[in-house]
Design a protein around this motif. Structure first.
Motif, PDB file in Angstrom:
ATOM      1  N   LEU A   1      15.703  12.323 -27.699  1.00 48.53           N
ATOM      2  CA  LEU A   1      14.675  12.734 -28.656  1.00 48.53           C
ATOM      3  C   LEU A   1      13.777  13.822 -28.079  1.00 48.53           C
ATOM      4  N   SER A   2      13.297  13.631 -26.844  1.00 43.16           N
ATOM      5  CA  SER A   2      12.379  14.612 -26.257  1.00 43.16           C
ATOM      6  C   SER A   2      13.074  15.942 -25.999  1.00 43.16           C
ATOM      7  N   TYR A   3      14.351  15.893 -25.579  1.00 44.13           N
ATOM      8  CA  TYR A   3      15.070  17.151 -25.329  1.00 44.13           C
ATOM      9  C   TYR A   3      15.324  17.894 -26.635  1.00 44.13           C
ATOM     10  N   GLN A   4      15.632  17.163 -27.697  1.00 41.62           N
ATOM     11  CA  GLN A   4      15.891  17.807 -28.982  1.00 41.62           C
ATOM     12  C   GLN A   4      14.618  18.397 -29.574  1.00 41.62           C
ATOM     13  N   ILE A   5      13.484  17.739 -29.355  1.00 43.41           N
ATOM     14  CA  ILE A   5      12.213  18.206 -29.933  1.00 43.41           C
ATOM     15  C   ILE A   5      11.564  19.293 -29.076  1.00 43.41           C
ATOM     16  N   GLY A   6      11.461  19.031 -27.768  1.00 44.87           N
ATOM     17  CA  GLY A   6      10.680  19.943 -26.929  1.00 44.87           C
ATOM     18  C   GLY A   6      11.387  20.482 -25.716  1.00 44.87           C
ATOM     19  N   GLY A   7      12.695  20.219 -25.571  1.00 45.29           N
ATOM     20  CA  GLY A   7      13.453  20.762 -24.450  1.00 45.29           C
ATOM     21  C   GLY A   7      12.986  20.223 -23.108  1.00 45.29           C
ATOM     22  N   LEU A   8      13.267  20.985 -22.047  1.00 40.96           N
ATOM     23  CA  LEU A   8      12.931  20.552 -20.686  1.00 40.96           C
ATOM     24  C   LEU A   8      11.444  20.273 -20.474  1.00 40.96           C
ATOM     25  N   PRO A   9      10.524  21.125 -20.967  1.00 41.26           N
ATOM     26  CA  PRO A   9       9.107  20.868 -20.670  1.00 41.26           C
ATOM     27  C   PRO A   9       8.634  19.493 -21.149  1.00 41.26           C
ATOM     28  N   LEU A  10       8.951  19.137 -22.404  1.00 44.00           N
ATOM     29  CA  LEU A  10       8.514  17.852 -22.932  1.00 44.00           C
ATOM     30  C   LEU A  10       9.177  16.708 -22.176  1.00 44.00           C
ATOM     31  N   MET A  11      10.475  16.822 -21.946  1.00 43.94           N
ATOM     32  CA  MET A  11      11.224  15.762 -21.279  1.00 43.94           C
ATOM     33  C   MET A  11      10.667  15.494 -19.872  1.00 43.94           C
ATOM     34  N   LEU A  12      10.436  16.543 -19.095  1.00 39.44           N
ATOM     35  CA  LEU A  12       9.937  16.386 -17.737  1.00 39.44           C
ATOM     36  C   LEU A  12       8.470  15.972 -17.709  1.00 39.44           C
ATOM     37  N   GLY A  13       7.707  16.421 -18.710  1.00 37.57           N
ATOM     38  CA  GLY A  13       6.312  15.986 -18.803  1.00 37.57           C
ATOM     39  C   GLY A  13       6.206  14.497 -19.059  1.00 37.57           C
ATOM     40  N   ILE A  14       7.066  13.967 -19.923  1.00 40.66           N
ATOM     41  CA  ILE A  14       7.092  12.527 -20.171  1.00 40.66           C
ATOM     42  C   ILE A  14       7.459  11.776 -18.894  1.00 40.66           C
ATOM     43  N   ALA A  15       8.417  12.308 -18.128  1.00 41.00           N
ATOM     44  CA  ALA A  15       8.801  11.671 -16.860  1.00 41.00           C
ATOM     45  C   ALA A  15       7.614  11.583 -15.910  1.00 41.00           C
TER      46      ALA A  15
ATOM     47  N   THR B   1       0.835  -1.209   0.000  1.00 44.54           N
ATOM     48  CA  THR B   1       0.000   0.000   0.000  1.00 44.54           C
ATOM     49  C   THR B   1       0.870   1.260   0.000  1.00 44.54           C
ATOM     50  N   ALA B   2       1.945   1.229   0.783  1.00 45.37           N
ATOM     51  CA  ALA B   2       2.850   2.379   0.833  1.00 45.37           C
ATOM     52  C   ALA B   2       3.489   2.639  -0.521  1.00 45.37           C
ATOM     53  N   ALA B   3       3.827   1.581  -1.250  1.00 44.67           N
ATOM     54  CA  ALA B   3       4.457   1.743  -2.567  1.00 44.67           C
ATOM     55  C   ALA B   3       3.554   2.527  -3.510  1.00 44.67           C
ATOM     56  N   HIS B   4       2.243   2.313  -3.411  1.00 50.38           N
ATOM     57  CA  HIS B   4       1.290   3.030  -4.257  1.00 50.38           C
ATOM     58  C   HIS B   4       1.314   4.525  -3.952  1.00 50.38           C
ATOM     59  N   GLY B   5       1.284   4.871  -2.662  1.00 48.73           N
ATOM     60  CA  GLY B   5       1.287   6.286  -2.278  1.00 48.73           C
ATOM     61  C   GLY B   5       2.585   6.992  -2.628  1.00 48.73           C
ATOM     62  N   TRP B   6       3.697   6.318  -2.422  1.00 46.54           N
ATOM     63  CA  TRP B   6       4.988   6.927  -2.740  1.00 46.54           C
ATOM     64  C   TRP B   6       5.143   7.159  -4.240  1.00 46.54           C
ATOM     65  N   ALA B   7       4.561   6.299  -5.063  1.00 44.13           N
ATOM     66  CA  ALA B   7       4.641   6.484  -6.514  1.00 44.13           C
ATOM     67  C   ALA B   7       3.893   7.738  -6.951  1.00 44.13           C
ATOM     68  N   TRP B   8       2.711   7.945  -6.397  1.00 47.60           N
ATOM     69  CA  TRP B   8       1.953   9.155  -6.766  1.00 47.60           C
ATOM     70  C   TRP B   8       2.659  10.416  -6.273  1.00 47.60           C
ATOM     71  N   ALA B   9       3.280  10.339  -5.093  1.00 53.84           N
ATOM     72  CA  ALA B   9       4.033  11.500  -4.598  1.00 53.84           C
ATOM     73  C   ALA B   9       5.180  11.845  -5.542  1.00 53.84           C
ATOM     74  N   LEU B  10       5.841  10.824  -6.065  1.00 55.63           N
ATOM     75  CA  LEU B  10       6.952  11.050  -6.991  1.00 55.63           C
ATOM     76  C   LEU B  10       6.484  11.718  -8.281  1.00 55.63           C
ATOM     77  N   ALA B  11       5.297  11.342  -8.774  1.00 57.42           N
ATOM     78  CA  ALA B  11       4.805  11.875 -10.051  1.00 57.42           C
ATOM     79  C   ALA B  11       4.612  13.394 -10.012  1.00 57.42           C
ATOM     80  N   VAL B  12       4.351  13.929  -8.826  1.00 57.84           N
ATOM     81  CA  VAL B  12       4.092  15.372  -8.702  1.00 57.84           C
ATOM     82  C   VAL B  12       5.334  16.196  -9.075  1.00 57.84           C
ATOM     83  N   VAL B  13       6.535  15.699  -8.721  1.00 59.00           N
ATOM     84  CA  VAL B  13       7.751  16.507  -8.870  1.00 59.00           C
ATOM     85  C   VAL B  13       8.067  16.844 -10.330  1.00 59.00           C
ATOM     86  N   PRO B  14       8.178  15.856 -11.246  1.00 66.00           N
ATOM     87  CA  PRO B  14       8.465  16.244 -12.631  1.00 66.00           C
ATOM     88  C   PRO B  14       7.329  17.026 -13.274  1.00 66.00           C
ATOM     89  N   ALA B  15       6.087  16.815 -12.809  1.00 65.20           N
ATOM     90  CA  ALA B  15       4.966  17.592 -13.349  1.00 65.20           C
ATOM     91  C   ALA B  15       5.134  19.076 -13.020  1.00 65.20           C
TER      92      ALA B  15
END
Length: 421
Positions: A385-399, A296-310
């Motif tokens: 590929l993502s950095y060459q096409i869309g720079g930081l925003p695209l790369m971090l959005g994919i993350a 259960t903790a693994a599920h919560g920690w994964a969602w917390a991680l997703a917030v940072v690159p967003a």
């Protein structure tokens, strides 16, 4: 009267020492290749290509390594991994600057492919050994795997710094030859002093056994694909190249300064990541919590991680190009990402060993790390590929999207007793 250490602890120390030595050269080699070829004019996509075969080799190797270890023994695959890394380093020293770009890319891809095989042979052997050697009481398995994984990443972080420092001082060829010599000496020492007791292999092991019938192993492997894809989509090419663009003025001195600063950041990131990994059992109070709660903790920690690159992706969009405040935000945000990522990764590493049975540990661990390598491959390709096409925003959005998919996959994990029922 002195009490002798258990044989299991002696074998664990020997395996860990060999793994440390390997990962120090692995981290240094990655930084050497990335920065050296960037200064030669390689584009982000070409730089990503240099690591593609490394990751493809990891996918294939992990799929086969579990069976190889089951058939020939864990020490055999560990020794083979270290020996092959020595050969790869010696081969890389033969690179001729006069070669055409295409020939250089192909040659380095092949050598990196060999290094990828070496890394995953050593990694699978070390992680599988923990399952067999760890004590069963007081969250012993979680503590031992967290210590191995966390310390390995701290050593790899030092490798990033070492690679950047060697490139700026002794140069590319001197660095790889020096690392080959040190690793060869360590291989000889490990061959001489490795204690007995690790499984020698069984003749009737079938290759088809590598495919797990456990839904937990399969869902956790799926989560691992996108989790490590989310890290490598920025880690492999995009962020180092972004920092290089911000830090270097193109002169020799400017390049040297940029190398050291980039290497230092990558080293600090990986060292802190490893430090958090090693302490994850304490952070999660694993001694007092059953596996069901940790799932259960693994599920919560994964969602917390997703917030940072967003959040970082939104900041990069708002900046619309390199800015001092954006660079500071990226540094701080990626350090937070590293801490959260470390908890997620350590939880995964514990859960895979918890889900597998001792008699097929190399099979399940090999399959799981095949998924890990597949994620790194996807992240590596997407990074350039993502950095060459869309720079930081695209790369971090994919993350951010990849981490969200990891959280979804983890939500399908169930305690083993529920599966049995």
């Amino acid at each position: 009267m002195t009490t002798a250490r258990p044989e299991g602890l002696s074998a664990y120390i020997a395996v860990t020492a060999a793994y440390w030595a390997f990962m120090l050269t692995d981290g240094a080699l990655r930084m050497l290749v990335l920065l050296h070829f960037h200064t030669l004019g390689f584009s982000p996509v070409q730089l990503a290509y240099l690591f593609v075969l490394y990751e493809i080799a990891g996918v294939v190797t992990n799929l086969c390594a579990g069976w190889i270890a089951a058939r020939f023994g864990l020490t055999s695959t560990l020794y083979a991994g270290i020996g092959l890394q020595v050969v790869a380093l010696l081969a890389l020293a033969q690179l001729d600057p006069a070669w055409a770009v295409g020939a250089s890319v192909v040659f380095v891809m092949l050598v990196q492919g060999a290094s990828g095989v070496a890394k995953d042979l050593a990694k699978m052997s070390s992680k599988s050994a923990v399952k067999l050697l760890a004590p069963t009481l007081d969250a012993g398995l979680f503590r031992w795997v967290a210590l191995l994984t966390g310390s390995k990443n701290m050593v790899k972080g030092l490798g990033f710094l070492l690679g950047a420092a060697l490139l700026g001082t002794v140069g590319f060829v001197g660095a790889v030859l020096g690392m080959a010599a040190v690793l060869a000496a360590i291989l000889i020492a490990v061959l001489a002093f490795m204690p007995a007791g690790l499984p020698k292999g069984r003749k009737d092991a079938k290759f088809t056994e590598v495919f797990s019938k456990s839904s937990n192993v399969n869902w956790l492997s799926a989560a691992r694909v996108v989790l490590f894809g989310a890290r490598d989509v920025w880690f492999v090419v995009g962020i180092p190249i972004y920092f290089y663009a911000v830090l270097s003025d193109g002169t020799t001195d400017g390049n040297r300064t940029a190398f050291f600063l980039i290497g230092t950041f990558m080293a600090v990131w990986v060292i802190l990541y490893g430090l958090v990994q090693a302490n994850t059992p304490r952070i999660l109070r694993a001694k007092t919590r059953p596996t069901a709660e940790l799932i259960t903790a693994a599920h919560g920690w994964a969602w917390a991680l997703a917030v940072v690159p967003a959040v970082l992706a939104l900041a990069a969009l708002a900046a619309n190009g390199p800015q001092n405040w954006l660079t500071l935000c990226v540094v701080a945000g990626l350090l937070v990402f590293g801490a959260l990522f470390a908890v997620n990764s350590s939880l995964h590493s514990f859960l895979i060993l918890s889900f597998t049975k001792a008699e097929r540990v190399t099979m399940d661990v090999g399959f799981y790390y095949m998924a890990n390598a597949a994620g790194r491959l996807i992240g590596t390709l997407a990074s350039g590929l993502s950095y060459q096409i869309g720079g930081l925003p695209l790369m971090l959005g994919i993350a951010a999207g990849m981490v969200a998919l990891s959280a979804v996959a983890v939500s399908f994990l169930t305690p083993e007793e529920q599966q049995a029922a």
